[in-house]
Motif scaffolding. Structure first.
Motif, PDB file in Angstrom:
ATOM      1  N   THR A   1     -18.571  -8.475 -16.670  1.00 27.85           N
ATOM      2  CA  THR A   1     -17.489  -7.524 -16.946  1.00 27.85           C
ATOM      3  C   THR A   1     -16.274  -7.822 -16.065  1.00 27.85           C
ATOM      4  O   THR A   1     -15.139  -7.872 -16.553  1.00 27.85           O
ATOM      5  CB  THR A   1     -17.968  -6.076 -16.677  1.00 27.85           C
ATOM      6  N   LEU A   2     -16.522  -8.026 -14.773  1.00 28.58           N
ATOM      7  CA  LEU A   2     -15.387  -8.260 -13.854  1.00 28.58           C
ATOM      8  C   LEU A   2     -14.620  -9.517 -14.237  1.00 28.58           C
ATOM      9  O   LEU A   2     -13.390  -9.546 -14.211  1.00 28.58           O
ATOM     10  CB  LEU A   2     -15.891  -8.372 -12.413  1.00 28.58           C
ATOM     11  N   LYS A   3     -15.348 -10.551 -14.608  1.00 28.35           N
ATOM     12  CA  LYS A   3     -14.691 -11.818 -14.977  1.00 28.35           C
ATOM     13  C   LYS A   3     -13.753 -11.593 -16.164  1.00 28.35           C
ATOM     14  O   LYS A   3     -12.611 -12.046 -16.167  1.00 28.35           O
ATOM     15  CB  LYS A   3     -15.777 -12.832 -15.346  1.00 28.35           C
ATOM     16  N   LYS A   4     -14.246 -10.834 -17.156  1.00 30.86           N
ATOM     17  CA  LYS A   4     -13.423 -10.570 -18.355  1.00 30.86           C
ATOM     18  C   LYS A   4     -12.182  -9.758 -17.982  1.00 30.86           C
ATOM     19  O   LYS A   4     -11.083 -10.001 -18.493  1.00 30.86           O
ATOM     20  CB  LYS A   4     -14.222  -9.761 -19.387  1.00 30.86           C
ATOM     21  N   LEU A   5     -12.366  -8.771 -17.099  1.00 29.44           N
ATOM     22  CA  LEU A   5     -11.222  -7.944 -16.694  1.00 29.44           C
ATOM     23  C   LEU A   5     -10.166  -8.803 -16.009  1.00 29.44           C
ATOM     24  O   LEU A   5      -8.969  -8.669 -16.262  1.00 29.44           O
ATOM     25  CB  LEU A   5     -11.671  -6.816 -15.763  1.00 29.44           C
ATOM     26  N   SER A   6     -10.630  -9.702 -15.162  1.00 33.72           N
ATOM     27  CA  SER A   6      -9.685 -10.545 -14.430  1.00 33.72           C
ATOM     28  C   SER A   6      -8.919 -11.459 -15.403  1.00 33.72           C
ATOM     29  O   SER A   6      -7.704 -11.609 -15.284  1.00 33.72           O
ATOM     30  CB  SER A   6     -10.473 -11.306 -13.369  1.00 33.72           C
ATOM     31  N   ILE A   7      -9.627 -12.008 -16.389  1.00 28.50           N
ATOM     32  CA  ILE A   7      -8.956 -12.863 -17.394  1.00 28.50           C
ATOM     33  C   ILE A   7      -7.917 -12.054 -18.175  1.00 28.50           C
ATOM     34  O   ILE A   7      -6.886 -12.560 -18.583  1.00 28.50           O
ATOM     35  CB  ILE A   7     -10.000 -13.472 -18.365  1.00 28.50           C
ATOM     36  N   ASN A   8      -8.187 -10.751 -18.354  1.00 25.38           N
ATOM     37  CA  ASN A   8      -7.277  -9.887 -19.119  1.00 25.38           C
ATOM     38  C   ASN A   8      -6.148  -9.303 -18.262  1.00 25.38           C
ATOM     39  O   ASN A   8      -5.469  -8.371 -18.669  1.00 25.38           O
ATOM     40  CB  ASN A   8      -8.051  -8.743 -19.774  1.00 25.38           C
ATOM     41  N   GLY A   9      -5.979  -9.802 -17.047  1.00 24.91           N
ATOM     42  CA  GLY A   9      -4.818  -9.411 -16.250  1.00 24.91           C
ATOM     43  C   GLY A   9      -5.007  -8.180 -15.385  1.00 24.91           C
ATOM     44  O   GLY A   9      -4.033  -7.636 -14.854  1.00 24.91           O
ATOM     45  N   VAL A  10      -6.270  -7.722 -15.228  1.00 24.74           N
ATOM     46  CA  VAL A  10      -6.498  -6.571 -14.352  1.00 24.74           C
ATOM     47  C   VAL A  10      -6.413  -7.035 -12.891  1.00 24.74           C
ATOM     48  O   VAL A  10      -6.921  -8.092 -12.534  1.00 24.74           O
ATOM     49  CB  VAL A  10      -7.881  -5.936 -14.654  1.00 24.74           C
ATOM     50  N   LYS A  11      -5.737  -6.242 -12.074  1.00 22.33           N
ATOM     51  CA  LYS A  11      -5.555  -6.631 -10.661  1.00 22.33           C
ATOM     52  C   LYS A  11      -6.414  -5.785  -9.717  1.00 22.33           C
ATOM     53  O   LYS A  11      -6.757  -6.211  -8.631  1.00 22.33           O
ATOM     54  CB  LYS A  11      -4.074  -6.437 -10.242  1.00 22.33           C
TER      55      LYS A  11
END
Ligand code: GTP
Length: 373
Positions: free
Chosen positions: A37-47
């Motif tokens: 989940t975290l990896k996907k969030l990071s790819i989607n621009g979450v900081k």
């Protein structure tokens, strides 16, 4: 962009495995679900990510730390309540209360994402956020299309994807659509005004209907992968699905001699050993440091790290917990779950949804659905 992950549920449907680890740290193809989940969030621009924790809070905090995949990680604990033995325990705030509790961390400046931590998905989070901004609503719910909506909260949509009502667990005939709440939301800060302070609250049952009544609730249907890892069957399914989607033969599996039969897809963790004449696969995930004896057969199963599976054991459609010990000639099948550190003595059969609590020693065969405590 900020995201809040609801991470503090007790995971009762995944007991006994969830007795010893929070659900969102369950391995999916040998990686904790939270990492996917975290990896996907990071790819989607979450900081920045806020983990709303309760059950297993210390484990999660020590595992995850303060920075992961380049994102800052913050923690928000459910409300403390005194315990009779003098320490503080935390009152579960449900799926809505933790959002209000994290108001300061989320801030009132921008829209944010909220995710149930136990969902595996390929949803494009930025696209969801974009649709939310265009809608002018307070909440936009990602909607997954399922064949049988009767296990879920089903939505009825009107023009511009406006949600007008939810029907909980309808029969197939009553279901107004095949679109269900996927447990992933884009929210605007006004949502804080709809959630009571420091009280348990369900966002699905108490908050969303109020927004729907005011035409402030929208849906975002998507087609990508969506699995709710809330039940044992779905946990196994998620592992098998991911294993297949890796779409490669695993070259490292060739390290085993010709006298071990690997029937792909199979994923084998580091330092795992497999004895002569064993047959592993199809659809098997073996964690790290697993020891497998000779003439063992394992199919459609997940084995957590450090487990020992002794000679001539047969395992099918099961989850074997961390450091569990499975004796010689043991047969385990049909959705059995063996808790961490449990011991199953030689020559026993466990079948038909038997679950074994962590660290329990089992000395007799069990053929009907039972939890061995
Ligand atoms: P079950 O007991 O098996 O229903 O699992 P659960 O406790 O995880 O409940 P559910 O599957 O409905 O939870 C959906 C998401 O919300 C999961 O990611 C949970 O971790 C999270 N969650 C549920 N209840 C709470 C709570 O009281 N506090 C916090 N912080 N998170 C919660």
């Amino acid at each position: 962009m900020k995201a809040l992950i609801l991470a503090g549920g007790f995971g009762t449907r995944l007991r006994p495995l969830s007795c010893t680890r929070p659900k969102i740290l369950f391995p999916i193809t040998n990686k904790p679900l939270l990492d996917l989940t975290l990896k996907k969030l990071s790819i989607n621009g979450v900081k920045e990510v806020i983990l709303a924790v309760n059950y297993g809070a210390e484990t999660l905090m020590s595992y995850c730390g303060n920075v992961r995949y380049g994102m800052k990680i913050f923690y928000s604990k459910d409300t403390a309540q005194p315990h009779s033995l003098g320490f503080s325990s935390y009152r579960p705030l449900g799926t809505g209360g933790p959002i209000k509790k994290a108001e300061k961390l989320l801030g009132r400046d921008e829209d944010f994402l909220v995710l149930n931590g136990d969902i595996l998905t390929n949803l494009d989070y930025s696209a969801l956020m974009q649709k939310h901004r265009e809608s002018g609503g307070i909440a936009t719910i990602a909607l997954s299309r399922v064949e049988d909506p009767s296990r879920y909260g089903v939505v009825e949509l009107k023009e511009n994807m406006r949600i007008i009502r939810f029907v909980e667990k309808p029969s197939r005939d009553e279901a107004p659509s095949s679109l269900i709440n996927a447990g992933i939301y884009a929210l605007s800060p006004e949502i804080f005004d709809y959630i009571p302070e420091t009280k348990p609250c369900s966002i699905e049952r108490e908050v969303f209907p109020k927004l729907a009544a005011k035409n402030l609730l929208f849906g975002y249907p998507f087609q990508d992968l969506w699995i709710d890892v809330g039940k044992k069957e779905d946990y196994l399914k998620a592992n098998v699905f991911f294993l297949k989607s890796l779409k490669k033969q695993f070259p490292e599996n060739r390290r085993f001699n010709a006298d071990v039969r690997i029937i792909e897809p199979v994923l084998i963790g580091e330092n795992t050993s497999i004895g002569k004449d064993s047959a592993i696969g199809p659809s098997v995930v073996l964690g790290e440091n697993v020891q497998i004896g000779i003439k063992v057969s394992i199919q459609n199963s997940v084995v957590f790290p450090g487990a020992v599976i002794s000679d001539f054991a047969f395992i099918k459609g099961a989850v074997i917990g961390e450091n569990a010990f499975i004796g010689k000639h043991v047969k385990i099948d049909e959705n059995c779950v063996i808790g961490d550190g449990a011991v199953i003595k030689d020559h026993l059969t466990l079948t038909n949804h038997v679950t074994v609590c962590p660290f329990k020693t089992v000395s007799e065969s069990v053929f009907e659905a039972r939890c061995l405590m």
